[in-house]
Structure formats: C-alpha cells, structure tokens
Design an enzyme around this catalytic site. Structure first.
Site, PDB file in Angstrom:
ATOM      1  N   CYS A 116     -64.927 125.454 -43.476  1.00 53.64           N
ATOM      2  CA  CYS A 116     -64.801 124.450 -44.543  1.00 53.64           C
ATOM      3  C   CYS A 116     -65.273 123.064 -44.101  1.00 53.64           C
ATOM      4  CB  CYS A 116     -63.357 124.365 -45.021  1.00 53.64           C
ATOM      5  SG  CYS A 116     -62.692 125.948 -45.512  1.00 53.64           S
ATOM      6  N   HIS A 257     -62.020 117.793 -48.627  1.00 50.15           N
ATOM      7  CA  HIS A 257     -62.166 119.239 -48.820  1.00 50.15           C
ATOM      8  C   HIS A 257     -61.097 119.676 -49.816  1.00 50.15           C
ATOM      9  CE1 HIS A 257     -62.347 123.442 -48.341  1.00 50.15           C
ATOM     10  NE2 HIS A 257     -61.340 123.562 -47.487  1.00 50.15           N
ATOM     11  N   ASN A 287     -60.743 126.562 -53.770  1.00 55.15           N
ATOM     12  CA  ASN A 287     -61.299 126.194 -52.465  1.00 55.15           C
ATOM     13  C   ASN A 287     -62.609 126.954 -52.269  1.00 55.15           C
ATOM     14  OD1 ASN A 287     -61.955 126.067 -49.745  1.00 55.15           O
ATOM     15  ND2 ASN A 287     -59.856 126.304 -49.009  1.00 55.15           N
TER      16      ASN A 287
HETATM   17  O1  UT7 Z   1     -59.925 125.724 -46.233  1.00 56.23           O
HETATM   18  C1  UT7 Z   1     -58.785 125.946 -45.476  1.00 56.23           C
HETATM   19  C2  UT7 Z   1     -58.124 127.173 -46.013  1.00 56.23           C
HETATM   20  N1  UT7 Z   1     -56.729 127.246 -45.993  1.00 56.23           N
HETATM   21  C3  UT7 Z   1     -55.833 126.400 -46.543  1.00 56.23           C
HETATM   22  O2  UT7 Z   1     -56.085 125.315 -46.935  1.00 56.23           O
HETATM   23  C4  UT7 Z   1     -54.447 126.948 -46.648  1.00 56.23           C
HETATM   24  C5  UT7 Z   1     -53.363 125.973 -46.319  1.00 56.23           C
HETATM   25  N2  UT7 Z   1     -52.086 126.510 -46.729  1.00 56.23           N
HETATM   26  C6  UT7 Z   1     -51.671 126.473 -48.024  1.00 56.23           C
HETATM   27  O3  UT7 Z   1     -52.347 125.945 -48.894  1.00 56.23           O
HETATM   28  C7  UT7 Z   1     -50.309 127.030 -48.338  1.00 56.23           C
HETATM   29  O4  UT7 Z   1     -49.668 127.393 -47.139  1.00 56.23           O
HETATM   30  C8  UT7 Z   1     -50.357 128.276 -49.282  1.00 56.23           C
HETATM   31  C9  UT7 Z   1     -50.786 127.835 -50.676  1.00 56.23           C
HETATM   32  C10 UT7 Z   1     -51.289 129.329 -48.777  1.00 56.23           C
HETATM   33  C11 UT7 Z   1     -48.947 128.841 -49.396  1.00 56.23           C
HETATM   34  O5  UT7 Z   1     -48.054 127.861 -49.889  1.00 56.23           O
HETATM   35  P1  UT7 Z   1     -46.702 127.533 -49.127  1.00 56.23           P
HETATM   36  O6  UT7 Z   1     -45.998 126.517 -49.930  1.00 56.23           O
HETATM   37  O7  UT7 Z   1     -47.035 127.197 -47.696  1.00 56.23           O
HETATM   38  O8  UT7 Z   1     -45.947 128.911 -49.233  1.00 56.23           O
HETATM   39  P2  UT7 Z   1     -45.373 129.800 -48.038  1.00 56.23           P
HETATM   40  O9  UT7 Z   1     -46.471 130.508 -47.327  1.00 56.23           O
HETATM   41  O10 UT7 Z   1     -44.427 128.960 -47.239  1.00 56.23           O
HETATM   42  O11 UT7 Z   1     -44.549 130.864 -48.866  1.00 56.23           O
HETATM   43  C12 UT7 Z   1     -43.409 130.508 -49.668  1.00 56.23           C
HETATM   44  C13 UT7 Z   1     -42.994 131.719 -50.491  1.00 56.23           C
HETATM   45  C14 UT7 Z   1     -42.939 133.012 -49.656  1.00 56.23           C
HETATM   46  O12 UT7 Z   1     -41.870 133.775 -50.133  1.00 56.23           O
HETATM   47  P3  UT7 Z   1     -40.467 133.823 -49.344  1.00 56.23           P
HETATM   48  O13 UT7 Z   1     -40.806 134.314 -47.959  1.00 56.23           O
HETATM   49  O14 UT7 Z   1     -39.967 132.392 -49.343  1.00 56.23           O
HETATM   50  O15 UT7 Z   1     -39.647 134.749 -50.170  1.00 56.23           O
HETATM   51  C15 UT7 Z   1     -44.236 133.701 -49.954  1.00 56.23           C
HETATM   52  O16 UT7 Z   1     -44.156 135.097 -49.787  1.00 56.23           O
HETATM   53  O17 UT7 Z   1     -43.982 131.975 -51.500  1.00 56.23           O
HETATM   54  C16 UT7 Z   1     -44.428 133.330 -51.402  1.00 56.23           C
HETATM   55  N3  UT7 Z   1     -45.821 133.385 -51.837  1.00 56.23           N
HETATM   56  C17 UT7 Z   1     -46.168 133.510 -53.119  1.00 56.23           C
HETATM   57  N4  UT7 Z   1     -45.453 133.625 -54.262  1.00 56.23           N
HETATM   58  C18 UT7 Z   1     -46.127 133.717 -55.420  1.00 56.23           C
HETATM   59  C19 UT7 Z   1     -46.935 133.304 -51.071  1.00 56.23           C
HETATM   60  N5  UT7 Z   1     -48.021 133.376 -51.843  1.00 56.23           N
HETATM   61  C20 UT7 Z   1     -47.581 133.516 -53.114  1.00 56.23           C
HETATM   62  C21 UT7 Z   1     -48.228 133.623 -54.365  1.00 56.23           C
HETATM   63  N6  UT7 Z   1     -47.462 133.727 -55.478  1.00 56.23           N
HETATM   64  N7  UT7 Z   1     -49.572 133.632 -54.488  1.00 56.23           N
END
Ligand code: UT7
Length: 330
Positions: A116, A257, A287
């Site tokens: 990215c 980005h 993204n």
């Molecule tokens: O270009 C670079 C590429 N990468 C990035 O920029 C990614 C950077 N990271 C992020 O943007 C975020 O970490 C995500 C959007 C990927 C995830 O958001 P988050 O607020 O960090 O969520 P999390 O991974 O801490 O997960 C929180 C909860 C989890 O459930 P539990 O364990 O609390 O029960 C996940 O399983 O949300 C759940 N979860 C979802 N729920 C609904 C994870 N993905 C999803 C989803 N829909 N798509």
C-alpha cells in the site's frame, strides 16, 4: 542536489463499474453494514470484471493522466508501476503498460513492490530521476486487482479491499521550490507476517495442496496492522510537516492511504487537521492498496480540493511492513 523540481503535471484514475456493497457482503460472510461502516468507514468497493486486469486498469488511469498533463505516451522517459497484484510474475506490469500505450521509444519500465506504500515509494523514485535531470517526464502508476487475492470467506479481510488504478505524470520544472519537496520511506521486515500471501512465490510454489488450503489468498492480522498504522501514520505525518517546516494550517490537504477511516482520523486529528483538509473516499472504494493514494489525489485535483501553489502531504503505510510520505508543493 536537485537540479529540477519534480512537479505533478497531470493525474488520472480508473475505477471498475461493478460495485460490491456491504449488503452484498452480508450475503457472503457473517457481517453487517453497521459493523463495516462503524469499524472501517467503508460502504462499497469496486471489483474488476473478469476481462479486466491490473494493466488494463493502469492503462485507463495512465491515459487520463497523460491527457491532463497535455502529453502523449511518446513524451515519457520512464514508467513505474506500484502494485502487489501484477498481471503475472513476469513480465512486469510496467512493461505490459509500455506496450499497451504503444510507445515506440525503448524507455525504462519497471514494477515496484511496497504494497500500500507503493505509490509514494514510486513517486519518490520518479522524483529522483527528474531532479537529477535524467528524465523529463515520468509516469507513476498505482494499480491493483485485489479481488483476485481476497478470500471471500474471510470476513476479517474481504470487507476491506477493492480494485482500481491511479496515475500521475511527474515532469521537470526549472523552479526547484515546486513539486516533491521532501519524502520519507521506511520499512520493518520483522512485521512481514502481519499481511502476507503465503504461497505462489519461490518459497512455496503453487501445488494442489496450497490451493486446497487457501494459501494463495491474502492473510492479515488486522489488530496488529491497526496498532502499527495508527502509530506510524502519526509519526510520518509529523515528519512530513517538519521536513518542510509546515504547520497544519499551511497544508491544504493530507491525502492518506485509504485503509480505515479510524486510522486516518486518529493520525490527522492528532496533528491538528480538520476533516475538510483530509481527503477521504474510502466509503466508495474501500482499500485499493497502491492505487488508493493516486485515486484520491486525482479526485482531489479534479474536484478542486487542492490545486496550483498548494502544499499537500501524501501519507501511506502497508504490508512489509512499509510506510512512506511525500510533501509536495503543487
Ligand atoms: O492497507 C493496509 C491493510 N490493512 C489494514 O489497514 C487493516 C488494519 N486493521 C483494521 O482496519 C481493523 O483491525 C479491522 C477492520 C480489520 C478489524 O476491526 P477491529 O475493530 O480491529 O476488530 P477486531 O479484529 O478487534 O475484532 C473485533 C470483533 C471480533 O469478534 P470478537 O472476538 O470480539 O467476538 C471479530 O471476530 O469483530 C469481529 N469481526 C467482525 N464482525 C463482523 C471481525 N471482522 C468482522 C466483520 N463483521 N467483518
């Protein structure tokens, strides 16, 4: 020592027609429109048709950038394509693009891999060729067909990514106080595992087993990337301002980005930027990795969010881990 300023003479972008909304994703994985909008700011993203590829989208963005710069493909001296989704492992997408543009001169063309951060890395490379006097016009492209790497059974990644291409023509200017004034590149390879595609390279070539175990899809540790990004985007933005002795008030637009609106807000708010001086279009395109900054830059230029004489800052992070910024006087 810079002999010439490397100015952005023209920009262009291309987004495929096909739209994948959050409602569409609700039918594929256990997610919801509410969750995606609140956690990422994304409402929809574009997906390439099967007939499209990274080079075909790059071509459309490149032609638009050349038109905006009032140049023809024959005027170019170098092509750099930043991508992590090349048409194929070899030849490079830049060589394919050179051919598709119909360029008869045998100018240099190469791909650059910094995920990215790729477009800002490529822009910094292009600006060196211009600054030294080696090139007069350099085409810098960021183009991605991420939908070919995304696992649409993995809700942690499939909600984020989209396809598209953006391009900029860098041209030499006698006034060195115009154009790319400072850039900063960084990498920390120890974080490589946080975003990676395990198979398909020389370490783990394609086999029936790698396909069956879904090793050709992009894997990501979202939380680790999030922590890294929030910290690094703030540090990079501060450095980009310091490098040119700029306050937030003097910068017309930050073009980050488009990874996650929470990451963008966190870094820019800390450095004193109100929302109207931060370019955000992640709601529409998700993204698009190396394409996200040039697509946002093109939109900003065409809608008058920034223009001649303005200071802008490009701010990127990505797999590698990598990061990059560029401070530019348009
Ligand atoms: O270009 C670079 C590429 N990468 C990035 O920029 C990614 C950077 N990271 C992020 O943007 C975020 O970490 C995500 C959007 C990927 C995830 O958001 P988050 O607020 O960090 O969520 P999390 O991974 O801490 O997960 C929180 C909860 C989890 O459930 P539990 O364990 O609390 O029960 C996940 O399983 O949300 C759940 N979860 C979802 N729920 C609904 C994870 N993905 C999803 C989803 N829909 N798509």
């Amino acid at each position: 020592m810079r002999r010439f300023g490397a100015v952005i003479k023209g920009t262009g972008s291309y987004l495929p027609q096909r739209c994948l909304s959050n409602a569409d994703l609700e039918k594929l994985v256990d997610t919801s429109d509410d969750w995606i909008v609140q956690r990422t700011g994304i409402r929809e993203r574009r997906l390439a048709e099967t007939s499209e590829s990274t080079s075909s989208m790059a071509l459309k963005a490149a032609r638009a950038a050349l038109d905006a710069a009032h140049l023809t493909p024959e005027d170019l001296d170098l092509i750099i394509v930043a991508t992590l989704t090349p048409d194929m492992l070899t030849p490079s997408t830049a060589c394919i693009l050179q051919h598709q543009l119909g360029i008869q001169r045998h100018i240099g063309a190469f791909d650059l891999g910094a995920a990215c951060s790729g477009f800002v890395y490529a822009l910094s490379v292009g600006s060196q060729f211009i600054g030294s006097g080696a090139c007069k016009h350099v085409l810098v492209v960021g183009a991605e067909t991420l939908s070919r790497l995304v696992d649409y059974t993995d809700r942690g990644t499939c909600i984020l990514f989209g396809d598209g291409a953006g391009a900029a023509v860098l041209s030499a200017h006698d006034d060195t106080s115009l154009g790319v004034q400072a850039f900063s590149l960084g990498a920390d390879g120890s974080g490589g595992e946080f975003i990676h595609v395990p198979a398909g390279g020389s370490r783990t070539p394609a086999s029936l087993e790698t396909i069956a175990s879904r090793q050709h899809y992009l894997k990501m540790n979202g939380r680790e990337v999030y922590k890294f990004a929030v910290h690094q985007m703030t540090v990079s933005l501060e450095k980009a301002m310091l490098d040119c002795q700029l306050t937030a008030q003097q910068v017309r637009l930050v073009i980050p980005h488009q990874s996650n609106v929470r990451i963008i807000d966190s870094a820019t708010e800390k450095m004193g930027f109100p929302r109207d001086r931060v370019m955000v279009n992640i709601d529409r395109y998700g993204n698009t990795s190396a394409a996200s900054i040039p697509i946002a830059l093109d939109e900003a230029m065409r809608t008058g969010r920034c223009g001649s004489g303005d200071w802008i800052i490009l701010l990127a992070f990505g797999a590698g881990l990598t990061w990059a910024s560029a401070t530019i006087r348009l």
